[in-house]
Design a protein around this motif. Structure first.
Motif, PDB file in Angstrom:
ATOM      1  N   THR A   1      32.523  30.107  10.707  1.00 35.75           N
ATOM      2  CA  THR A   1      31.277  29.584  10.148  1.00 35.75           C
ATOM      3  C   THR A   1      30.701  30.622   9.178  1.00 35.75           C
ATOM      4  N   ASP A   2      29.662  30.263   8.487  1.00 39.05           N
ATOM      5  CA  ASP A   2      29.067  31.171   7.497  1.00 39.05           C
ATOM      6  C   ASP A   2      28.591  32.477   8.122  1.00 39.05           C
ATOM      7  N   ASP A   3      28.221  32.454   9.396  1.00 36.72           N
ATOM      8  CA  ASP A   3      27.771  33.689  10.038  1.00 36.72           C
ATOM      9  C   ASP A   3      28.862  34.354  10.872  1.00 36.72           C
ATOM     10  N   GLY A   4      30.126  33.939  10.694  1.00 34.16           N
ATOM     11  CA  GLY A   4      31.237  34.652  11.314  1.00 34.16           C
ATOM     12  C   GLY A   4      31.646  34.194  12.685  1.00 34.16           C
ATOM     13  N   ARG A   5      31.241  32.980  13.084  1.00 36.68           N
ATOM     14  CA  ARG A   5      31.618  32.459  14.401  1.00 36.68           C
ATOM     15  C   ARG A   5      32.850  31.561  14.263  1.00 36.68           C
ATOM     16  N   PRO A   6      33.814  31.683  15.186  1.00 31.40           N
ATOM     17  CA  PRO A   6      35.035  30.883  15.068  1.00 31.40           C
ATOM     18  C   PRO A   6      34.819  29.424  15.471  1.00 31.40           C
TER      19      PRO A   6
ATOM     20  N   THR B   1      32.983  25.172  18.538  1.00 33.44           N
ATOM     21  CA  THR B   1      32.313  26.152  17.684  1.00 33.44           C
ATOM     22  C   THR B   1      31.702  27.190  18.615  1.00 33.44           C
ATOM     23  N   MET B   2      32.198  28.398  18.552  1.00 26.84           N
ATOM     24  CA  MET B   2      31.836  29.409  19.537  1.00 26.84           C
ATOM     25  C   MET B   2      30.559  30.153  19.167  1.00 26.84           C
ATOM     26  N   ARG B   3      29.907  30.713  20.177  1.00 29.87           N
ATOM     27  CA  ARG B   3      28.752  31.574  19.965  1.00 29.87           C
ATOM     28  C   ARG B   3      29.187  33.004  19.664  1.00 29.87           C
ATOM     29  N   LEU B   4      30.398  33.365  20.056  1.00 33.00           N
ATOM     30  CA  LEU B   4      30.905  34.710  19.832  1.00 33.00           C
ATOM     31  C   LEU B   4      31.260  34.905  18.368  1.00 33.00           C
ATOM     32  N   TYR B   5      31.433  36.168  17.972  1.00 31.45           N
ATOM     33  CA  TYR B   5      31.713  36.494  16.579  1.00 31.45           C
ATOM     34  C   TYR B   5      33.145  36.997  16.425  1.00 31.45           C
ATOM     35  N   GLY B   6      33.811  36.536  15.359  1.00 36.62           N
ATOM     36  CA  GLY B   6      35.126  37.051  15.033  1.00 36.62           C
ATOM     37  C   GLY B   6      36.254  36.083  15.332  1.00 36.62           C
TER      38      GLY B   6
END
Length: 468
Positions: A256-261, A275-280
């Motif tokens: 996503t635009d903020d880096g969430r997979p 759509t995950m809350r985690l980043y990367g």
């Protein structure tokens, strides 16, 4: 822990009772190794460490409510004395879990174990009481401590297994035999001890060799060394990954635009969007591994997708994202580091920081042996290729290799800096951070870079940042 009499515990561990007035008294509380964590009815395990000897705290533990101490020598309070406290703790875990009808899930891998363990726990809790490690308790002490938290009500026991040498995982699976064994990947963590990736694969594969015929091996279809472990197990095999033949598969993987997979989850029983809350993006593989375990234990594709989309971080300092009031975002991934996790974190920083100024505050990756120079240099170079705005290399020789790699990859004279320690990094960042910056902090645990985030978040106010 399930209730056991002191006499039963002594028999299980082959110990001698000392100063025990009533052998029929029971341990009904948790098993602990820190006297400050004692609760009524606890079993206090006294280890003689390099800096602290738990035997010196035995009396304090009993005064706080411990029913008995497991020790290597008499301590003047009720104790069960054994020749080897570590082996006795393992024997107790083996006996206790053997009495339970709990499904044991064990996982190993060079990177992502703790994050994946946290995801599995959050999925399986939807099906019933689940016990899992708090942090990364994955060795011959931490694993039994986790297992001994299981009770008659526990439906799933999730265990993380680490290895520094061949034979380590064989030992751990012998303590608490898993029915489901998961291997995430084979990377370069601890390559200095193992000597090469093939040796690491040999060690990690001990997981699937331990499984019974009616067990399940969950293997990464995208990692050739893990996929090859299919031939090393008599258990059924379930593949996960992005490969076309994976049983549990991720398609249309993106950030996503903020880096969430985000991705489309495919399981043998259905498909659903995540759509995950985690980043990367590295969390996609972790999520698919967790999904494969959850599928085996009865969750539908929709249930798995919903749980993965809601799952958060249960363990500290793993891609822990915090935003200061002035808009500076900190990504605290300082618990540990190896080349694979360092690259994943840098890619996550690049994705999160689109249109913003990004900082990579990096330190030593330990236990890389002869590969250390090459791997640190490569991480520095990757920071340049990902257009990270500023690299702050923290520490000694290995940090200088990080900076050198960045400098040699491009004209990064002013964009990279080498500082001596965490405090020097704090001083630099305090003077140069601007609202909207994104700061990644990552190194091996021994470097202690979590101090950087702690210091920069303390007493942060709207007007503290220089350059406003």
């Amino acid at each position: 822990m399930i209730a056991l009499s002191l006499a039963e515990i002594a028999e299980i561990v082959g110990g001698q009772s000392y100063d025990i007035p009533d052998p029929a008294a029971t341990v009904s509380g948790p098993v602990v190794i820190d006297s400050r964590a004692v609760k009524q009815g606890s079993l206090f395990v006294a280890f003689a460490g390099e800096r602290v000897d738990g035997h010196d705290y035995a009396q304090r533990a009993v005064e706080a409510g411990a029913a008995v101490v497991l020790a290597a020598r008499p301590v003047g309070v009720p104790a069960i004395v054994v020749d080897d406290v570590v082996a006795a703790l393992g024997a107790l875990a083996r006996a206790v879990t053997g009495r339970l009808g709990t499904t044991v899930v064990a996982l190993t891998g060079s990177a992502g174990k703790t994050s994946t363990k946290d995801l599995i726990a959050q999925l399986l809790e939807r099906k019933g009481p689940t016990v899992y490690p708090l942090g990364n308790l994955n060795n011959e002490i931490g694993l039994p401590l986790t297992a001994l938290r299981a009770t008659e009500e526990t439906r799933h026991l999730v265990l993380e297994m680490g290895a520094r040498y061949i034979g380590d995982i064989c030992y751990l699976t012998g303590l608490v035999p898993p029915r489901i064994g998961l291997v995430l990947n084979v990377g370069t963590a601890h390559i200095g001890e193992f000597g090469g990736r093939e040796q690491i694969a040999q060690a990690k594969g001990e997981m699937v060799e331990s499984l019974p015929e009616d067990g399940l091996a969950v293997l990464n279809a995208d990692d050739p060394l893990v996929r090859a472990m299919t031939s090393r197990t008599k258990a059924r095999v379930l593949l996960f990954g992005e490969a076309a033949d994976a049983d549990v598969r991720g398609e249309n993987v993106r950030l996503t635009d903020d880096g969430r997979p985000a991705f489309r989850l495919h399981t043998p029983t259905g498909c659903s969007d995540v759509t995950m809350r985690l980043y990367g993006e590295h969390h996609v593989s972790n999520a698919l591994a967790a999904a494969a375990v959850a599928h085996e234990l009865g969750l539908s594709a929709d249930e798995i997708a919903e749980a993965l989309s809601e799952a958060g971080t249960l363990s500290r300092w793993r891609m822990e994202v915090t935003e200061r009031p002035d808009g500076v975002t900190f990504v605290n991934d300082a618990y540990n580091a190896n080349p694979e996790s360092m690259r994943a974190a840098l890619r996550a920083l690049a994705a999160m920081g689109k249109g913003r100024r990004t900082w990579a505050v990096l330190g030593q990756m330990a236990e890389l042996g002869d590969a250390s120079l090459t791997e640190h240099d490569a991480v520095g170079r990757l920071a340049v290729r990902l257009n990270v705005s500023k690299l702050v290399a923290v520490g000694g020789r290995e940090a200088s290799w990080l900076q050198l790699g960045a400098y040699n990859e491009g004209s990064w004279g002013e964009e990279s800096v080498h500082v001596s320690d965490a405090q020097a990094a704090v001083d630099l960042l305090r003077s140069e951070l601007r609202p909207g910056d994104v700061v990644l902090v990552k190194a091996s645990r021994s470097v202690g870079l979590e101090q950087v985030v702690t210091a920069l978040l303390e007493n942060a106010t709207e007007g503290e940042v220089a350059g406003r």
